[in-house]
Design an enzyme around this catalytic site. Structure first.
Site, PDB file in Angstrom:
ATOM      1  CB  SER A   1      -0.863  -0.016   1.259  1.00  0.00           C
ATOM      2  OG  SER A   1      -1.442   1.238   1.500  1.00  0.00           O
TER       3      SER A   1
ATOM      4  CE1 TYR B   1      -2.758  -0.944   6.088  1.00  0.00           C
ATOM      5  CE2 TYR B   1      -1.593   0.944   5.178  1.00  0.00           C
ATOM      6  CZ  TYR B   1      -2.379  -0.175   5.003  1.00  0.00           C
ATOM      7  OH  TYR B   1      -2.781  -0.541   3.748  1.00  0.00           O
TER       8      TYR B   1
ATOM      9  CE  LYS C   1      -0.384  -3.336   3.614  1.00  0.00           C
ATOM     10  NZ  LYS C   1      -0.477  -4.660   2.956  1.00  0.00           N
TER      11      LYS C   1
END
Length: 125
Positions: free
Chosen positions: A76, A104, A108
């Site tokens: 992402s 997050y 990622k």
């Protein structure tokens, strides 16, 4: 989560002689720190530890039986929300205020670094 990965690959192996492609696309973004039954922060465990490392490692015997096996990691643009490692690292540690966006981004970014490393270690997959 680790036991779920082991169970899933075990069930797959019971029904399939090979695995042509594994797409690692598990993900989660939480506002509050949550841990797996094994004690790992859920975002890290889902994106990186289990979803991108453990699952492909468990699937290797089936992948190696395929003619042209592939492991695909879905990441992402969220990884660009911070540098790796960023100065804010402490906010993802136990006892520190939890920042789900930062967790997050780290997960990622770690996923991409892991994919790059695995492509060198396992070029046939």
């Amino acid at each position: 989560l680790r036991s779920d990965c082991r169970r899933a690959i075990g069930e797959l192996a019971a029904h399939a002689s090979r695995l042509d492609c594994l797409v690692c696309n598990a993900g989660v973004l939480l506002n509050e720190r949550t841990e797996t039954a094994e004690g790992h922060e859920v975002t890290f465990a889902t994106h990186l530890l289990c979803g991108s490392y453990l699952l492909p490692r468990l699937a290797l015997p089936l992948l190696r039986k395929a003619a042209d096996p592939r492991v695909v990691f879905v990441s992402s643009g969220g990884m660009y929300n911070t540098r790796w490692p960023g100065g804010e690292r402490g906010s993802c540690s136990a006892g520190q205020p939890y920042n789900g966006q930062l967790a997050y981004a780290y997960a990622k970014r770690g996923q991409v670094l892991l994919a790059e490393r695995l492509s060198k270690l396992l070029p046939a997959v």
